[in-house]
Write a protein that holds these residues in place. Structure first.
Motif, PDB file in Angstrom:
ATOM      1  N   SER A  21      -7.807 -14.042  -7.546  1.00  0.00           N
ATOM      2  CA  SER A  21      -8.288 -14.514  -6.257  1.00  0.00           C
ATOM      3  C   SER A  21      -7.100 -14.778  -5.347  1.00  0.00           C
ATOM      4  CB  SER A  21      -9.096 -15.811  -6.407  1.00  0.00           C
ATOM      5  OG  SER A  21     -10.221 -15.621  -7.230  1.00  0.00           O
ATOM      6  N   MET A  34      -6.911  -6.546   3.693  1.00  0.00           N
ATOM      7  CA  MET A  34      -6.336  -7.343   2.609  1.00  0.00           C
ATOM      8  C   MET A  34      -6.144  -6.427   1.412  1.00  0.00           C
ATOM      9  SD  MET A  34      -8.611 -10.826   2.909  1.00  0.00           S
ATOM     10  CE  MET A  34      -7.353 -11.949   2.263  1.00  0.00           C
ATOM     11  N   SER A  53     -11.560  -5.140   6.875  1.00  0.00           N
ATOM     12  CA  SER A  53     -12.441  -6.239   7.258  1.00  0.00           C
ATOM     13  C   SER A  53     -13.904  -5.814   7.186  1.00  0.00           C
ATOM     14  CB  SER A  53     -12.095  -6.739   8.659  1.00  0.00           C
ATOM     15  OG  SER A  53     -12.174  -5.671   9.591  1.00  0.00           O
ATOM     16  N   ARG A  71     -14.089  -8.960  -0.957  1.00  0.00           N
ATOM     17  CA  ARG A  71     -13.633 -10.061  -0.128  1.00  0.00           C
ATOM     18  C   ARG A  71     -14.816 -10.868   0.353  1.00  0.00           C
ATOM     19  NH1 ARG A  71     -10.491  -7.521   4.880  1.00  0.00           N
ATOM     20  NH2 ARG A  71     -10.696  -9.595   5.824  1.00  0.00           N
ATOM     21  N   ASN A  73     -15.379 -12.948   3.588  1.00  0.00           N
ATOM     22  CA  ASN A  73     -14.792 -13.250   4.888  1.00  0.00           C
ATOM     23  C   ASN A  73     -15.027 -14.709   5.294  1.00  0.00           C
ATOM     24  OD1 ASN A  73     -13.755 -10.644   5.240  1.00  0.00           O
ATOM     25  ND2 ASN A  73     -15.669  -9.914   6.138  1.00  0.00           N
ATOM     26  N   ASN A  76     -12.257 -16.483   3.631  1.00  0.00           N
ATOM     27  CA  ASN A  76     -10.911 -15.910   3.821  1.00  0.00           C
ATOM     28  C   ASN A  76     -10.256 -15.575   2.487  1.00  0.00           C
ATOM     29  OD1 ASN A  76     -11.109 -16.109   6.612  1.00  0.00           O
ATOM     30  ND2 ASN A  76     -10.064 -18.092   6.698  1.00  0.00           N
ATOM     31  N   THR A  77     -11.043 -15.011   1.595  1.00  0.00           N
ATOM     32  CA  THR A  77     -10.583 -14.782   0.227  1.00  0.00           C
ATOM     33  C   THR A  77     -10.832 -13.336  -0.192  1.00  0.00           C
ATOM     34  OG1 THR A  77     -10.992 -17.087  -0.383  1.00  0.00           O
ATOM     35  CG2 THR A  77     -10.850 -15.495  -2.179  1.00  0.00           C
ATOM     36  N   VAL A  78      -9.858 -12.792  -0.917  1.00  0.00           N
ATOM     37  CA  VAL A  78      -9.991 -11.464  -1.497  1.00  0.00           C
ATOM     38  C   VAL A  78      -9.889 -11.601  -3.010  1.00  0.00           C
ATOM     39  CG1 VAL A  78      -7.515 -10.935  -1.296  1.00  0.00           C
ATOM     40  CG2 VAL A  78      -9.178  -9.065  -1.400  1.00  0.00           C
ATOM     41  N   TYR A  79     -10.635 -10.760  -3.708  1.00  0.00           N
ATOM     42  CA  TYR A  79     -10.681 -10.803  -5.173  1.00  0.00           C
ATOM     43  C   TYR A  79     -10.286  -9.454  -5.746  1.00  0.00           C
ATOM     44  CZ  TYR A  79     -13.711 -14.754  -3.963  1.00  0.00           C
ATOM     45  OH  TYR A  79     -14.218 -15.908  -3.433  1.00  0.00           O
ATOM     46  N   CYS A  95      -0.797 -10.526  -3.464  1.00  0.00           N
ATOM     47  CA  CYS A  95      -1.809 -10.382  -2.428  1.00  0.00           C
ATOM     48  C   CYS A  95      -1.110 -10.148  -1.085  1.00  0.00           C
ATOM     49  CB  CYS A  95      -2.641 -11.665  -2.376  1.00  0.00           C
ATOM     50  SG  CYS A  95      -3.871 -11.724  -1.081  1.00  0.00           S
ATOM     51  N   ALA A  97      -2.063  -9.555   3.284  1.00  0.00           N
ATOM     52  CA  ALA A  97      -3.086  -9.550   4.329  1.00  0.00           C
ATOM     53  C   ALA A  97      -2.454  -9.374   5.688  1.00  0.00           C
ATOM     54  CB  ALA A  97      -3.896 -10.841   4.284  1.00  0.00           C
TER      55      ALA A  97
END
Length: 120
Positions: A21, A34, A53, A71, A73, A76-79, A95, A97
């Motif tokens: 994460s 991201m 996005s 992600r 939105n 504000n997190t990407v996995y 990570c 972005a």
């Protein structure tokens, strides 16, 4: 200021799974693409997967069919869901972005990295 904080790395046996994460925080107006990159000693950092996005994704050939990037939105997190891990996936995962700040400046931000070790 804007920062990315990663979590979820660790030690896993070959064939196992991990989920990484990465949460962005700070003076964020908008987050564009991201992505996740990885690096091993003596090698260049390489793209693992990225996501726009709008949700369009792109994967390195070496991870297609095994890794999934997503992600949230609102958070504000990407996995990065990593299944079928192999010893060659061992690396520090970073990570990245593209962030437009509330001051309307654009920055490419990197996280601090999280180590993934896959034992054979």
């Amino acid at each position: 200021q804007v920062q990315l904080v990663e979590s979820g790395g660790g030690l896993v046996q070959a064939g196992g799974s991990l989920r990484l994460s990465c949460a962005a925080s700070g003076s964020i107006f908008r987050i564009n693409a991201m992505g996740w990159y990885r690096q091993t000693p003596g090698k260049q950092r390489e793209l693992v997967a990225d996501i726009t996005s709008g949700g369009s994704t792109n994967y390195a050939d070496s991870v297609k069919g095994r890794f999934t990037i997503s992600r949230d939105n609102a958070k504000n997190t990407v996995y990065l869901q990593m299944n079928g891990l192999k010893p060659e996936d061992t690396a520090v995962y970073y990570c990245n972005a593209g962030i437009t700040t509330t001051a309307y400046t654009y920055r490419q931000i990197w996280g601090q990295g999280t180590l993934v070790t896959v034992s054979s």
